[in-house]
Structures are given as C-alpha cells and as structure tokens.
Design a protein around this motif. Sequence first.
Motif, short mmCIF file in Angstrom:
data_model
loop_
_atom_site.label_atom_id
_atom_site.label_comp_id
_atom_site.label_asym_id
_atom_site.label_seq_id
_atom_site.Cartn_x
_atom_site.Cartn_y
_atom_site.Cartn_z
N ILE A 135 0.84 -1.19 0.00
CA ILE A 135 0.00 0.00 0.00
C ILE A 135 0.88 1.25 0.00
O ILE A 135 0.62 2.21 -0.75
N ARG A 136 1.93 1.24 0.82
CA ARG A 136 2.83 2.40 0.85
C ARG A 136 3.44 2.64 -0.53
O ARG A 136 3.60 3.77 -0.97
N GLN A 137 3.76 1.55 -1.23
CA GLN A 137 4.36 1.68 -2.56
C GLN A 137 3.35 2.19 -3.59
O GLN A 137 3.75 2.78 -4.60
N SER A 138 2.06 1.98 -3.33
CA SER A 138 1.03 2.41 -4.27
C SER A 138 0.66 3.88 -4.12
O SER A 138 -0.02 4.44 -4.98
N LEU A 139 1.07 4.50 -3.02
CA LEU A 139 0.75 5.90 -2.80
C LEU A 139 1.48 6.78 -3.82
O LEU A 139 2.62 6.51 -4.18
N SER A 140 0.82 7.83 -4.25
CA SER A 140 1.35 8.66 -5.33
C SER A 140 2.47 9.58 -4.87
O SER A 140 3.16 10.17 -5.70
N GLY A 141 2.63 9.76 -3.58
CA GLY A 141 3.61 10.71 -3.07
C GLY A 141 2.98 12.01 -2.63
O GLY A 141 3.63 12.84 -1.99
N ARG A 142 1.73 12.19 -2.96
CA ARG A 142 0.98 13.36 -2.49
C ARG A 142 0.65 13.15 -1.02
O ARG A 142 0.09 12.12 -0.64
N THR A 143 0.97 14.09 -0.16
CA THR A 143 0.70 13.93 1.27
C THR A 143 -0.73 14.36 1.60
O THR A 143 -1.36 15.12 0.85
N THR A 144 -1.22 13.88 2.73
CA THR A 144 -2.56 14.30 3.15
C THR A 144 -2.57 15.77 3.55
O THR A 144 -3.62 16.42 3.48
N PHE A 145 -1.43 16.32 3.96
CA PHE A 145 -1.38 17.76 4.20
C PHE A 145 -1.52 18.53 2.89
O PHE A 145 -2.16 19.59 2.85
N ASP A 146 -0.96 18.01 1.81
CA ASP A 146 -1.16 18.63 0.50
C ASP A 146 -2.65 18.66 0.15
O ASP A 146 -3.16 19.65 -0.38
N VAL A 147 -3.33 17.56 0.42
CA VAL A 147 -4.77 17.48 0.16
C VAL A 147 -5.51 18.50 1.01
O VAL A 147 -6.40 19.22 0.53
N PHE A 148 -5.17 18.54 2.29
CA PHE A 148 -5.79 19.48 3.21
C PHE A 148 -5.58 20.91 2.74
O PHE A 148 -6.53 21.71 2.67
N ARG A 149 -4.36 21.27 2.41
CA ARG A 149 -4.06 22.62 1.96
C ARG A 149 -4.83 22.95 0.68
O ARG A 149 -5.26 24.09 0.47
N GLY A 150 -5.00 21.95 -0.18
CA GLY A 150 -5.68 22.18 -1.45
C GLY A 150 -7.13 22.60 -1.30
O GLY A 150 -7.69 23.23 -2.22
N VAL A 151 -7.77 22.26 -0.18
CA VAL A 151 -9.15 22.68 0.05
C VAL A 151 -9.26 24.20 0.03
O VAL A 151 -10.27 24.77 -0.36
N TYR A 152 -8.18 24.88 0.42
CA TYR A 152 -8.18 26.34 0.54
C TYR A 152 -7.78 27.06 -0.75
O TYR A 152 -7.67 28.28 -0.76
N ASP A 153 -7.57 26.32 -1.83
CA ASP A 153 -7.10 26.95 -3.06
C ASP A 153 -8.04 28.06 -3.54
O ASP A 153 -7.58 29.07 -4.09
N ALA A 154 -9.34 27.85 -3.36
CA ALA A 154 -10.31 28.84 -3.85
C ALA A 154 -10.71 29.85 -2.76
O ALA A 154 -11.53 30.74 -3.02
N TRP A 155 -10.15 29.72 -1.56
CA TRP A 155 -10.51 30.62 -0.47
C TRP A 155 -9.73 31.92 -0.62
O TRP A 155 -8.50 31.93 -0.68
N ASP A 156 -10.45 33.04 -0.66
CA ASP A 156 -9.78 34.33 -0.87
C ASP A 156 -9.85 35.22 0.36
O ASP A 156 -9.61 36.43 0.28
N GLY A 157 -10.19 34.65 1.53
CA GLY A 157 -10.24 35.43 2.76
C GLY A 157 -8.84 35.65 3.34
O GLY A 157 -7.84 35.14 2.83
N ASP A 158 -8.78 36.39 4.43
CA ASP A 158 -7.48 36.69 5.04
C ASP A 158 -7.19 35.72 6.18
O ASP A 158 -8.07 35.07 6.71
N TYR A 159 -5.90 35.65 6.52
CA TYR A 159 -5.44 34.83 7.64
C TYR A 159 -4.78 35.71 8.71
O TYR A 159 -4.12 35.20 9.61
#
Length: 635
Positions: free
Chosen positions: A419-443
């Motif tokens: 299973i580890r070998q089948s993973l694409s190399g994309r981390t779950t943090f990358d996925v998490f961060r990607g949710v915010y790609d369209a968010w244009d608010g401030d931090y």
Amino acid sequence: MCGIAGFLNLDGAPADEALVVRMADRIAHRGPDAFGSHVAGELAFGHRRLRVVDLSERAAQPLANENGDVVVNYNGEIYDFAAHRRELESLGHVFRSDSDTEVLVHGYEEWGRQIVDRLNGMYAFALWDDSRRRLVLARDRYGVKPLYWFCDGTVLAFASEVKALLVHPRIRPALCADALDEYLTFQNVLSDLTLFEGVRLMPPGHTLTVEAGGAPRLESFWDFTATVDESLHGAAAADAVYESFQRGVQRQLVADVPIGSYLSGGMDSGSITAVAAMHLPRLNTFTGGFDLSSASGLELGFDEREQAEALANAFRTEHYEAVMHAGHMEWVLPQLTWHIEDLRVGQSYPNYYIARLASRFVTVALSGTGGDELFGGYPWRYAHAVAPRDREEYLRSYYALWQRLVPDDEKGALFRPEIRQSLSGRTTFDVFRGVYDAWDGDYDSVDGRVAASLYFELKTFLHGLLLVEDKISMAHSLETRVPFLDDDLAALALRLPVAEKLSELRELGVDENVAGFRQSTGLGEREGKVVLRNAMTRLMPQAVVERRKQGFSAPDASWFRGQSITYIDRLFGGDARLFEVLERRYVERVLTEHRSGQRNRRLLIWSLLSLEWWLRIFLDGVDPPEEIESLRSVA
C-alpha cells in the motif's frame, strides 16, 4: 428523488440498452416506483424513480423536450421550480407535466448550461443535447445529491452510486491507496477520489461537459464565498435569519407524498419541526435513543428521547422512536457498508435505523444537517484559529485537529508495504491545503482564520455528512431534505460576521474521539451559533435554545470495550481481509489501547470495522444479506 445511471461511448460505438438497465437496477432502492431508459446512438440513460412531485406518468424519466433532442436524467428536487416554470412559459415553452424535472429541459433550451446558476435545490443530473452530441453532468452547490463518474478514454460512465458503475464491464473494483490514506487520516476523503480506483466523485457546485470528439471538461459554477455584510448584527441579523429560515423551510415542503421530520432534543431539528408543523397537519417526527445500561461518564447523556418527546408534545406531532443497543451495529454493518460504499465520517448505523423507521410512515424527511456548519456550531474546533499568527501556522494547527484517525507519524506502522508503494507521493497535508485553493479570505486576524475554518468544514465535513445521509435514506427509498441549505438562507449565513456566530473563542485542548467532550471543555452554552439561537427564540422553548450542542452518537466507546468485543474479535480474526492492507500489529495495538482505557480509539475502530466489510463486499464479492444471516447463526 431517484437514482440515475448512464454512459457515453467516446469511441462512437452504439450504446447497449441492456447494460444501462442492469446499471439502474443495481440501485433500484433509490427508485422503486418506476424504471425508464433512453438510448441515442452512443448515449444511454437509465433511471429509477421515487415519486415525490407529480406522481403521474407524465413526469416519468428520462424526460425529453417536444422534439426529443434534449433529454434529462435527474435525481433531486428543485424547490423554486414553479417560479422558473412561469418564466419559461412566458417565453413560449410548453410544459406537459407538473414536475420540477421538466424545468431542467426547457431551462437548458433557454439558458444552456447556465441553468445551474438559477436553481435553488438539491440535484444531480445528466442532460443529453442530441443536436450538439453534448453530455452535461451537474451537481448541486452543496453536494446534497451524489454523482460519481468514470472515464478511461473509451467510455464515460456516471451514476448516483458506485455500485451501479461497477456493473459496467470496463470498470473493475480495486482499492485506491491515495483515497485510503485520506480516509484513515481525516475519516473522510477531501479530494474527489473514492476508495474505488478510477471512480471520481463530482465536486459540489460543478458541471462536467463532454462534446463529440472532446475530452471531459470539469468546471466550477459556485463556491462557499461571500462578502461579509457588517450591517448584519444584533437584532437585524436575528430578524433576517428568522425570516429567511421560515421561507427556506416552507420552500422545502412541496411534495405530493407525506413529509415528516427528524427530531432530536436540539435546536436545529426542533426549529425545522416547529415551522413544518405550522404548515402540515399532524406532522410525523422521528428520533433515536440508546440502551445506556452499559454506558459510563459523558455517554450517559447521549439519549435525547425525553427532550425530543417534549418538543413533539409542544408542536403536537405524531412522534415515533427507535431504541438501539450494542447488537444493532453488528447486524446492520454489512448492509450499511454496501449502501454507503464510499466510506465517510463517523458512526452512522443509528441514522440508518431511524431512516428505516421514518420510511414506514413518510416518503420525505426533513433534516437539520447544515445548521452547525453554516452558523458556527463547533467552537472547540475554531479555537485552533486563535493562537496561529500566519497562514502556514494556521494550516498546520487546523490540520493537526483534522487528523481524526491516524496521525502522520504513525502511518509508517499502519500500511502494509504494498500500500505504501502504491501511494502517489501526495501527502494528506497537500490534500488538506488544497481545500483552501479557492478561499480568498485573510489569515491575518482571528475572525479571518475562523472564517477559513468555517469554509473548510462546509467544503469537507458537511459534504461527508450529506453523502452519508443520502445513502442511508435512499437505502430505504426515503428522500431527505436539508432546509438549512436553502440557497437564500445559506447565502445569508455566509454574509454574517463571525461575531454573530461565535461570541467568544479561546484555545482548548480537545479530543474528538471522546464523544460528548464538548460538555467538559468549559465552553459557555451560547458560544456557538449565537445569531441562530437569538433568531430561534421565537420558535423554540428557551431551555432548548440555551442547551449545549449534543451530537447524535451511540455509546460506542463503552460498547467497544464491552458488549461488542466478541464481534470485533471475530471480525478481526486470523483471516481478516483488513490485514492484507494494514499491519496486524498496528490494529491490535489500537484495540488494546482502547480496551485498557489508555486511549479512546472509537472513531478508528468504527472506521476499521467499516473498511473490513468494504474489502469483503466490493473486492471479494461477499453478499451482505447472506453475511447478516451467518452472523445471526453464530450469535
């Protein structure tokens, strides 16, 4: 409410009508009232109908325009269809049914793909434009109705449920390692992947278009963004929410079949019930409770039947209850897994039993889903936005909270090498961060980071809840509606300042594995959903409005240490399918930690039980009803 399935042969080969019939029959539970199909050259539609609006044959699907060159295959409800119909009739369109479905056909003729910008409702539909040889798929703004798709360059197939896609000979069930990584991190899949390799879940608020000779084009038409209106505060905000809520619930009462409502002891379902009871005679309401004889600690407050009965009495509803004990999980888990198929979020078997109860009396049930996510119902989560000083620090802090099952530092011990070998190399943090790609608010401010947290939960956690709720209700041929996600009400909620939702935030150390932990955090009773509470004082008893939030959860932490141990040991025995994917040593350590009281691992244990059945059913072909009978014979 219905089930749809179909495919487009991208190589131009004639579509096989018998195949689309089998695909639709696989999801007959979504529409037991009627079947219909449409084949046009390389295109095939199959439809299973649950009659809700216009029960006549005139509303049968797939439904075409007068010329037969625009055909729609649709699942859902368009709540403002009457207004669209009047406008379309004034433009010269002729309707032959009283259904909301026909608005899609004539609306597409008039406005093209931009029709989705006009619809207030929940829907997933496929539309075939024969003159352009164009297929359009669309999914509603919030993802209330599911739509899965598969494309390998030769065929594009779609369906309301994955199991219908698996009927197609070009689609073979296989485990997607990246989706599994997401699921065992978030207890959810945040991307458009599914546990089925190659099968995608269309994101909410998107269309997918395929034209002759072209590649599929996925486009967003809506997102959870809005400009905050600072004039919406205090009494003015409460008045606006109250009036919009009333209109939203009323809009969703359109039906030619009986409507009921789920009713807990809380404010969200209680407020919906209060409004619905004003307009529907002798409203049916439904709640669930638990046998707490083996529960302990905070779990002793999980049964809300007494509070629900008090509200039913106040609103003069015809009230029904389901009571569950530890054995209910094991009897239903195989069948539940078969229906949910695309595993998401937490324990859902109690909801399955309540949906089954409701389906005996009504065809439509109103649900309070969405109230927490729109109005700030989880203040202990947003507390993670208080301390961070910039975007990166905020993302890391909130990501740490949402590693609900297995944190990153344990994954090396979790997955089998293949299973580890089948993973694409994309981390779950990358996925998490990607949710915010369209968010244009401030931090840069606490309010900005809280708004970002609300955005994340609307895009992910709410989506998972809606997906599971759809599958559970449709398992019993029951349509669930979510009035809090009325377009106008949701748009209003997005414009509200954060201060109208949350009165105070402070850093908290919490563990979401502990159901009911929020009652021991020291949070004030009115720190979440402030404006909604102020608005609902006109509908609800004050004691209910002031009550702390109580999620609907069984006392599984105790059951997994006691009454369910035998079942868990049997399922995770020597030949468990799970250990071909995960390391046995890791799973056994999780069970030991939970039984000893060292750590509360109830969420992960539930997810592992569900995954075991998923592997057996979808990869090994085990038939769920037969397994239920075999379990009964062993017990």
